[in-house]
Scaffold this motif. Structure first.
Motif, PDB file in Angstrom:
ATOM      1  N   GLY A   1       0.779  -1.234   0.000  1.00  0.00           N
ATOM      2  CA  GLY A   1       0.000   0.000   0.000  1.00  0.00           C
ATOM      3  C   GLY A   1       0.806   1.277   0.000  1.00  0.00           C
ATOM      4  N   ARG A   2       2.146   1.188  -0.037  1.00  0.00           N
ATOM      5  CA  ARG A   2       2.937   2.424   0.009  1.00  0.00           C
ATOM      6  C   ARG A   2       2.654   3.335  -1.177  1.00  0.00           C
ATOM      7  NH1 ARG A   2       8.766   0.720  -0.166  1.00  0.00           N
ATOM      8  NH2 ARG A   2       7.843  -1.056  -1.275  1.00  0.00           N
ATOM      9  N   SER A   3       2.572   2.755  -2.376  1.00  0.00           N
ATOM     10  CA  SER A   3       2.382   3.605  -3.546  1.00  0.00           C
ATOM     11  C   SER A   3       0.973   4.188  -3.586  1.00  0.00           C
ATOM     12  CB  SER A   3       2.682   2.828  -4.828  1.00  0.00           C
ATOM     13  OG  SER A   3       1.899   1.658  -4.921  1.00  0.00           O
ATOM     14  N   GLU A   4      -0.047   3.449  -3.096  1.00  0.00           N
ATOM     15  CA  GLU A   4      -1.395   3.988  -3.045  1.00  0.00           C
ATOM     16  C   GLU A   4      -1.476   5.158  -2.066  1.00  0.00           C
ATOM     17  OE1 GLU A   4      -0.599   0.798  -2.901  1.00  0.00           O
ATOM     18  OE2 GLU A   4      -2.017  -0.465  -4.007  1.00  0.00           O
ATOM     19  N   ARG A   5      -0.732   5.074  -0.979  1.00  0.00           N
ATOM     20  CA  ARG A   5      -0.701   6.191  -0.023  1.00  0.00           C
ATOM     21  C   ARG A   5       0.092   7.367  -0.600  1.00  0.00           C
ATOM     22  NH1 ARG A   5      -0.033   1.518   3.485  1.00  0.00           N
ATOM     23  NH2 ARG A   5      -1.852   1.332   4.850  1.00  0.00           N
ATOM     24  N   LEU A   6       1.171   7.054  -1.319  1.00  0.00           N
ATOM     25  CA  LEU A   6       1.962   8.106  -1.959  1.00  0.00           C
ATOM     26  C   LEU A   6       1.104   8.894  -2.943  1.00  0.00           C
ATOM     27  CD1 LEU A   6       4.879   9.282  -2.379  1.00  0.00           C
ATOM     28  CD2 LEU A   6       5.066   7.705  -4.309  1.00  0.00           C
ATOM     29  N   LEU A   7       0.205   8.236  -3.620  1.00  0.00           N
ATOM     30  CA  LEU A   7      -0.695   8.892  -4.563  1.00  0.00           C
ATOM     31  C   LEU A   7      -1.393  10.072  -3.903  1.00  0.00           C
ATOM     32  CD1 LEU A   7      -2.190   8.591  -7.402  1.00  0.00           C
ATOM     33  CD2 LEU A   7      -3.893   7.278  -6.137  1.00  0.00           C
ATOM     34  N   ILE A   8      -1.846   9.890  -2.672  1.00  0.00           N
ATOM     35  CA  ILE A   8      -2.577  10.936  -1.955  1.00  0.00           C
ATOM     36  C   ILE A   8      -1.620  11.981  -1.382  1.00  0.00           C
ATOM     37  CG2 ILE A   8      -4.188  11.394  -0.078  1.00  0.00           C
ATOM     38  CD1 ILE A   8      -5.336   9.709  -2.403  1.00  0.00           C
ATOM     39  N   ARG A   9      -0.532  11.542  -0.783  1.00  0.00           N
ATOM     40  CA  ARG A   9       0.393  12.480  -0.134  1.00  0.00           C
ATOM     41  C   ARG A   9       1.031  13.429  -1.131  1.00  0.00           C
ATOM     42  NH1 ARG A   9       2.235   7.869   2.510  1.00  0.00           N
ATOM     43  NH2 ARG A   9       4.189   7.957   1.352  1.00  0.00           N
TER      44      ARG A   9
ATOM     45  N   HIS B   1     -16.169  -3.470   1.032  1.00  0.00           N
ATOM     46  CA  HIS B   1     -15.768  -2.489   2.044  1.00  0.00           C
ATOM     47  C   HIS B   1     -16.889  -2.191   3.040  1.00  0.00           C
ATOM     48  CE1 HIS B   1     -11.753  -1.158   0.719  1.00  0.00           C
ATOM     49  NE2 HIS B   1     -12.168  -1.475  -0.498  1.00  0.00           N
ATOM     50  N   LEU B   2     -18.122  -2.166   2.571  1.00  0.00           N
ATOM     51  CA  LEU B   2     -19.227  -1.803   3.459  1.00  0.00           C
ATOM     52  C   LEU B   2     -19.567  -2.905   4.447  1.00  0.00           C
ATOM     53  CD1 LEU B   2     -21.657   0.037   1.007  1.00  0.00           C
ATOM     54  CD2 LEU B   2     -20.122   1.049   2.701  1.00  0.00           C
ATOM     55  N   ASP B   3     -19.613  -4.165   3.957  1.00  0.00           N
ATOM     56  CA  ASP B   3     -20.013  -5.244   4.866  1.00  0.00           C
ATOM     57  C   ASP B   3     -19.243  -6.530   4.607  1.00  0.00           C
ATOM     58  OD1 ASP B   3     -21.078  -6.179   2.504  1.00  0.00           O
ATOM     59  OD2 ASP B   3     -23.176  -5.926   3.093  1.00  0.00           O
ATOM     60  N   GLY B   4     -18.080  -6.435   3.996  1.00  0.00           N
ATOM     61  CA  GLY B   4     -17.288  -7.606   3.683  1.00  0.00           C
ATOM     62  C   GLY B   4     -15.910  -7.565   4.315  1.00  0.00           C
ATOM     63  N   PRO B   5     -14.998  -8.405   3.845  1.00  0.00           N
ATOM     64  CA  PRO B   5     -13.680  -8.531   4.471  1.00  0.00           C
ATOM     65  C   PRO B   5     -12.835  -7.264   4.444  1.00  0.00           C
ATOM     66  CG  PRO B   5     -14.151 -10.426   3.075  1.00  0.00           C
ATOM     67  CD  PRO B   5     -15.226  -9.439   2.807  1.00  0.00           C
ATOM     68  N   LEU B   6     -13.034  -6.371   3.459  1.00  0.00           N
ATOM     69  CA  LEU B   6     -12.206  -5.171   3.375  1.00  0.00           C
ATOM     70  C   LEU B   6     -12.660  -4.059   4.319  1.00  0.00           C
ATOM     71  CD1 LEU B   6     -11.498  -4.983  -0.464  1.00  0.00           C
ATOM     72  CD2 LEU B   6     -10.087  -5.982   1.355  1.00  0.00           C
ATOM     73  N   ALA B   7     -13.763  -4.285   5.023  1.00  0.00           N
ATOM     74  CA  ALA B   7     -14.187  -3.315   6.030  1.00  0.00           C
ATOM     75  C   ALA B   7     -13.133  -3.145   7.118  1.00  0.00           C
ATOM     76  CB  ALA B   7     -15.512  -3.738   6.649  1.00  0.00           C
ATOM     77  N   ALA B   8     -12.336  -4.175   7.352  1.00  0.00           N
ATOM     78  CA  ALA B   8     -11.262  -4.076   8.351  1.00  0.00           C
ATOM     79  C   ALA B   8     -10.241  -3.022   7.968  1.00  0.00           C
ATOM     80  CB  ALA B   8     -10.586  -5.438   8.518  1.00  0.00           C
ATOM     81  N   VAL B   9     -10.114  -2.754   6.668  1.00  0.00           N
ATOM     82  CA  VAL B   9      -9.172  -1.729   6.189  1.00  0.00           C
ATOM     83  C   VAL B   9      -9.792  -0.341   6.247  1.00  0.00           C
ATOM     84  CG1 VAL B   9      -7.814  -0.935   4.202  1.00  0.00           C
ATOM     85  CG2 VAL B   9      -8.041  -3.393   4.661  1.00  0.00           C
ATOM     86  N   SER B  10     -11.037  -0.216   5.797  1.00  0.00           N
ATOM     87  CA  SER B  10     -11.573   1.101   5.459  1.00  0.00           C
ATOM     88  C   SER B  10     -12.719   1.603   6.312  1.00  0.00           C
ATOM     89  CB  SER B  10     -12.051   1.070   4.004  1.00  0.00           C
ATOM     90  OG  SER B  10     -13.090   0.095   3.860  1.00  0.00           O
TER      91      SER B  10
ATOM     92  N   LEU C   1     -10.887  14.057  -5.288  1.00  0.00           N
ATOM     93  CA  LEU C   1     -11.572  12.945  -5.933  1.00  0.00           C
ATOM     94  C   LEU C   1     -10.588  11.798  -6.089  1.00  0.00           C
ATOM     95  CD1 LEU C   1     -14.077  11.809  -7.476  1.00  0.00           C
ATOM     96  CD2 LEU C   1     -12.930  12.554  -9.562  1.00  0.00           C
ATOM     97  N   ILE C   2     -10.947  10.631  -5.541  1.00  0.00           N
ATOM     98  CA  ILE C   2     -10.144   9.416  -5.700  1.00  0.00           C
ATOM     99  C   ILE C   2     -10.843   8.544  -6.726  1.00  0.00           C
ATOM    100  CG2 ILE C   2      -9.220   7.365  -4.571  1.00  0.00           C
ATOM    101  CD1 ILE C   2      -9.266   8.916  -1.926  1.00  0.00           C
ATOM    102  N   GLY C   3     -10.142   8.199  -7.789  1.00  0.00           N
ATOM    103  CA  GLY C   3     -10.690   7.322  -8.808  1.00  0.00           C
ATOM    104  C   GLY C   3     -10.301   5.886  -8.531  1.00  0.00           C
ATOM    105  N   GLY C   4     -11.247   5.095  -8.023  1.00  0.00           N
ATOM    106  CA  GLY C   4     -11.007   3.702  -7.680  1.00  0.00           C
ATOM    107  C   GLY C   4     -10.884   3.506  -6.180  1.00  0.00           C
ATOM    108  N   LEU C   5     -11.808   2.717  -5.605  1.00  0.00           N
ATOM    109  CA  LEU C   5     -11.744   2.419  -4.167  1.00  0.00           C
ATOM    110  C   LEU C   5     -10.696   1.361  -3.877  1.00  0.00           C
ATOM    111  CD1 LEU C   5     -12.810   2.680  -1.294  1.00  0.00           C
ATOM    112  CD2 LEU C   5     -14.744   1.205  -1.938  1.00  0.00           C
ATOM    113  N   GLY C   6     -10.572   0.357  -4.762  1.00  0.00           N
ATOM    114  CA  GLY C   6      -9.557  -0.672  -4.596  1.00  0.00           C
ATOM    115  C   GLY C   6      -9.639  -1.350  -3.250  1.00  0.00           C
ATOM    116  N   VAL C   7      -8.483  -1.569  -2.622  1.00  0.00           N
ATOM    117  CA  VAL C   7      -8.463  -2.183  -1.290  1.00  0.00           C
ATOM    118  C   VAL C   7      -8.563  -1.142  -0.182  1.00  0.00           C
ATOM    119  CG1 VAL C   7      -7.211  -4.244  -2.041  1.00  0.00           C
ATOM    120  CG2 VAL C   7      -5.925  -2.256  -1.227  1.00  0.00           C
ATOM    121  N   GLY C   8      -8.655   0.138  -0.541  1.00  0.00           N
ATOM    122  CA  GLY C   8      -8.950   1.176   0.434  1.00  0.00           C
ATOM    123  C   GLY C   8      -7.780   1.978   0.953  1.00  0.00           C
ATOM    124  N   PHE C   9      -6.550   1.663   0.544  1.00  0.00           N
ATOM    125  CA  PHE C   9      -5.397   2.355   1.117  1.00  0.00           C
ATOM    126  C   PHE C   9      -5.402   3.854   0.815  1.00  0.00           C
ATOM    127  CE2 PHE C   9      -2.922  -1.847   0.948  1.00  0.00           C
ATOM    128  CZ  PHE C   9      -3.143  -2.098   2.291  1.00  0.00           C
TER     129      PHE C   9
END
Length: 241
Positions: free
Chosen positions: A60-68, A119-128, A84-92
């Motif tokens: 997730g470093r590069s996904e976070r770098l995108l925002i920073r 993300h709303l009610d599945g396994p990736l909710a732990a991330v986001s 505006l973020i284009g693509g929710l992906g894994v949420g990073f």
């Protein structure tokens, strides 16, 4: 009432991936897979679209770098910039944005209903979950290319991560995003001095030239070293005043 999806949450067998959920949608097949999660270590979730690996939760470093980098490229005195973020992906990327109080409105465009569900009610909710609960966050279930062309809003930063890069798209329809017409649509959605940041699995000198030809300034590329192969990168550009 729609039936709730059933997720396979049994531990994976070593490095063998387990399909947690599989959906057929208007853009093809999208799959959530998991590696690990048993006694050997923490689970890693992967998103696969039409057989093409998109991203996973291992780094997730590069996904976070995108925002920073997008925020750093904006004037420090710009109050509550809209993102505006284009693509929710894994949420990073969303999690990185929500952790920064300087951002104002945070809109996330995601065309795959399955990804939103995960993300709303599945396994990736732990991330986001925390980022989705942030009052600044809005999820827009729509196609990014269409939203950029017709959406009513303007933003101070566009952070786009819907493909493996300008030269490696998930579907043919995404090609238009990186064309002169698509880049003009990006510029139209940006406030003067706004920042366009595009994630890519590899550098693209051709895309840098396209950004300059489209009238963007301060074009540059930030790299993130990966364990094997070429680095992930973020292409950055600024709309003129």
């Amino acid at each position: 009432m729609q039936p709730q999806p059933m997720y396979d949450l049994h531990p994976a067998d070593g490095d063998r991936p387990v399909t947690v959920d599989r959906r057929e949608g208007p853009y093809g097949e999208v799959v959530l897979r998991r590696r690990g999660g048993g006694p050997s270590g923490q689970a890693v979730f992967e998103i696969i679209a039409n057989g093409c690996f998109l991203m996973d939760t291992s780094d997730g470093r590069s996904e976070r770098l995108l925002i920073r980098t997008a925020l750093d490229a904006l004037p420090a005195d710009r109050p509550s910039p809209a993102l505006l973020i284009g693509g929710l992906g894994v949420g990073f990327s969303l999690v990185e944005a929500a952790a920064e109080p300087r951002w104002g409105r945070i809109a996330v465009v995601e065309r795959e209903a399955a990804v939103i569900d995960w993300h709303l009610d599945g396994p990736l909710a732990a991330v986001s979950a925390g980022a989705l609960a942030d009052p600044r966050t809005e999820i827009l279930h729509t196609d990014l290319v269409e939203w950029l062309r017709t959406g009513p809003e303007t933003y101070d930063a566009l952070c786009l991560d819907i493909d493996n890069g300008p030269d490696w798209t998930v579907t043919e329809g995404n090609d238009g995003l990186y064309s002169p017409t698509g880049l003009a649509a990006c510029a139209a959605r940006l406030a003067p001095g706004g920042v366009l940041a595009v994630w890519s699995a590899q550098p693209s000198p051709a895309f840098e030239r396209s950004l300059r030809n489209a009238g963007f300034t301060r074009v540059r590329t930030e790299e993130v070293t990966v364990a094997r192969g070429v680095p992930d990168v973020v292409h950055l550009a600024v709309r003129g005043a």
